[in-house]
Design a protein around this motif. Structure first.
Motif, PDB file in Angstrom:
ATOM      1  N   GLY A 102      -6.673   8.393   9.252  1.00  0.00           N
ATOM      2  CA  GLY A 102      -7.517   9.752   9.181  1.00  0.00           C
ATOM      3  C   GLY A 102      -7.251  10.367   7.808  1.00  0.00           C
ATOM      4  N   ASP A 103      -6.551   9.881   6.987  1.00  0.00           N
ATOM      5  CA  ASP A 103      -6.352  10.659   6.022  1.00  0.00           C
ATOM      6  C   ASP A 103      -7.209  10.391   4.791  1.00  0.00           C
ATOM      7  N   ASP A 104      -8.387  11.078   4.831  1.00  0.00           N
ATOM      8  CA  ASP A 104      -9.736  11.009   3.710  1.00  0.00           C
ATOM      9  C   ASP A 104      -9.211  11.447   2.658  1.00  0.00           C
TER      10      ASP A 104
ATOM     11  N   PRO B 185       0.701  -1.346  -0.017  1.00  0.00           N
ATOM     12  CA  PRO B 185       0.052  -0.040   0.017  1.00  0.00           C
ATOM     13  C   PRO B 185       0.487   1.303   0.003  1.00  0.00           C
ATOM     14  N   LEU B 186       0.528   2.419  -0.799  1.00  0.00           N
ATOM     15  CA  LEU B 186       1.057   3.385  -0.818  1.00  0.00           C
ATOM     16  C   LEU B 186       0.581   4.251   0.590  1.00  0.00           C
ATOM     17  N   THR B 187       1.536   5.248   1.003  1.00  0.00           N
ATOM     18  CA  THR B 187       1.711   6.091   1.963  1.00  0.00           C
ATOM     19  C   THR B 187       0.691   7.132   1.393  1.00  0.00           C
ATOM     20  N   THR B 188       0.161   8.080   2.189  1.00  0.00           N
ATOM     21  CA  THR B 188      -0.365   9.326   1.676  1.00  0.00           C
ATOM     22  C   THR B 188       0.322  10.011   0.646  1.00  0.00           C
TER      23      THR B 188
ATOM     24  N   VAL C  66      -7.366  15.124   1.518  1.00  0.00           N
ATOM     25  CA  VAL C  66      -6.245  15.602   1.377  1.00  0.00           C
ATOM     26  C   VAL C  66      -5.789  16.062  -0.227  1.00  0.00           C
ATOM     27  N   ILE C  67      -6.903  15.527  -1.055  1.00  0.00           N
ATOM     28  CA  ILE C  67      -6.794  15.887  -2.419  1.00  0.00           C
ATOM     29  C   ILE C  67      -6.874  17.362  -2.603  1.00  0.00           C
ATOM     30  N   CYS C  68      -8.073  17.543  -2.119  1.00  0.00           N
ATOM     31  CA  CYS C  68      -8.717  18.918  -2.160  1.00  0.00           C
ATOM     32  C   CYS C  68      -7.457  19.917  -1.430  1.00  0.00           C
ATOM     33  N   SER C  69      -7.165  19.629  -0.375  1.00  0.00           N
ATOM     34  CA  SER C  69      -5.965  20.384   0.130  1.00  0.00           C
ATOM     35  C   SER C  69      -4.843  20.656  -0.962  1.00  0.00           C
TER      36      SER C  69
END
Length: 469
Positions: free
Chosen positions: A145-147, A75-78, A151-154
């Protein structure tokens, strides 16, 4: 050899009917950066549209949400996921908005932490390796907790880009396969909500109500700038014998979505957009019950993208869309597809004459862009762009984006023009009656000697090389 005007080329190609139904694509290569013939100045530009988003939208990139799984170990990290999504195709590029496909169908199959629908693959314990690569990253991000949508919007806003959630109105990948991650409990337990072919039936109030709730959550609970309804994944929302009823119901539904977006804009203090992706062959909209002219006239939609279903396409007639959206607030974008030679051609076996293996060359991308600009579109929209830098690997830095926003820059550079293959039952159907085949491999094209727009020093018409299934 004579110069070729792109618009004249498209018109005469349509008149000649140069369609291919088995042999491959016809290719016209034109243009030379060394040409000494100057291009004539463009006619005066039309007045700027009253676009709701209050900023230019020349280039839009659609991403299907699956970045990183081809070239990272899951799995990738955020941080890795955001890097895979933004670095190749967004960062440092003249892209104005990212349309991120995080919502797959009316049950959700969401690639973010929806509380209204179902998170994609949440009910699956066993899955294929390819599904595991995607779902393990999604589950890991949510557990930290990284929806993803948050995080993409940010990240998009940090880069000065707009972020829209793209909703696939009726994606079919899960049909007949309950183990597919795009399936859901709602889909499996409510067969009454399906069309005969297994897709969702938008005549059913429960389907429309569920979609409304999902989109309300997106507008109000996430920092999106808009929502796109993607009618090309997959076309068809109503029973074939109830298209008129469907058209009427969906007009009311679009009106309610416009009101929803406006309500969200009041809460956020900035505009909230509504976009649609429609068939490039405009008459097909009538067959599907998509009353886009009303949507434009009433001011319900902000961006209209004309698109093929799949495969690089150049000869589409965009005049109906451009004319109807002139003097409105709706932008018209042309979809540049990176998928080559579909149907009946393997993605990894396709070669374009004079271009790169496994996908369109830069010269082909230039030609697709210029052909659209000269029909009067407001901008370009890229679908399956990741094929270029992940699946094919022929454009690892997607450098062609740095020139496709500028028609003037493109006019003096090499372009390669294609006439896309057709099949009688193709969703991408267009009125091209002439068939080229190995037994009759030639077709006459009328070339405009008076035009100097292409600045070309030579013109060649040739076959592409195809490896058919």
């Amino acid at each position: 050899m004579p110069n070729v005007d792109r618009r004249e080329f498209l018109q005469t190609t349509l008149a000649a009917g140069a369609a291919l139904t088995g042999a491959g694509d016809a290719v016209v290569r034109a243009g030379s950066a060394d040409s000494s013939t100057p291009a004539p100045p463009d006619s005066s530009d039309p007045p700027a549209k009253r676009f709701r988003m209050r900023r230019p939208y020349r280039l839009i990139v659609n991403d299907d949400g699956g970045r990183g799984y081809w070239n990272w170990g899951a799995p990738l990290t955020t941080a890795q996921y955001l890097d895979a999504l933004f670095r190749p195709q967004i960062e440092g590029k003249p892209v104005d908005a990212l349309f991120w496909c995080g919502l797959q169908n009316p049950s959700g199959a969401a690639q973010y932490g929806t509380r209204v629908g179902e998170v994609r693959g949440s009910r699956l314990e066993r899955m294929s390796a390819s599904e595991w690569h995607m779902l393990s990253t999604l589950r890991g991000m949510l557990s930290r907790g990284d929806d993803p949508l948050t995080v993409i919007c940010s990240r998009a806003h940090e880069l000065g880009k707009h972020l829209w959630l793209s909703f696939r109105v009726n994606d079919h990948h899960h049909v007949g396969n309950p183990k597919n991650s795009k399936s859901s409990r709602l889909y499996e337990t409510r067969p009454d909500l399906r069309l005969a072919d297994g897709r969702w039936d938008y005549l059913k109030p429960d389907v429309r109500d569920q979609v409304f709730k999902l989109l309300r959550e997106a507008y109000f609970d996430y920092d999106v700038d808009g929502v796109e309804l993607d009618f090309l994944r997959s076309p068809g929302c109503f029973p074939k014998d109830q298209i008129e009823q469907g058209r009427t119901l969906f007009n009311g539904f679009l009106k309610s979505l416009r009101a929803l977006a406006d309500e969200a804009a009041q809460k956020k203090g900035r505009p909230q957009g509504l976009a649609v992706r429609l068939p490039s062959y405009e008459p097909l909209c009538g067959d599907l019950g998509l009353d886009w002219r009303t949507w434009v006239h009433e001011g319900w939609i902000d961006v209209l993208t004309a698109s093929c279903f799949q495969a690089a396409e150049q000869e589409a007639d965009l005049s109906a869309y451009v004319a109807a959206c002139r003097d409105t607030s709706t932008l018209v974008h042309w979809c540049v597809e990176s998928t080559a030679g579909y149907p009946n051609v393997e993605h990894n076996l396709t070669c374009y004459y004079g271009g790169q293996p496994n996908g369109p060359s830069t010269a082909v991308y230039r030609a697709m862009a210029l052909a659209a600009y000269e029909q009067g579109v407001d901008g370009l929209y890229f679908f399956n762009l990741h094929f270029a830098f992940e699946r094919y690997g022929t454009h690892p830095d997607v450098a062609f984006l740095n020139e496709l926003h500028d028609p003037e820059r493109l006019r003096g550079r090499d372009q390669a023009y294609l006439v896309s293959r057709q099949t009688p039952d193709s969703l991408n159907r267009r009125p091209l009656p002439r068939t080229l085949s190995p037994d009759e491999p030639e077709c006459t094209f009328a070339l405009d000697r008076k035009s100097t727009r292409l600045n070309s020093s030579h013109t060649v018409i040739s076959y592409a090389v195809f490896c058919l299934k």
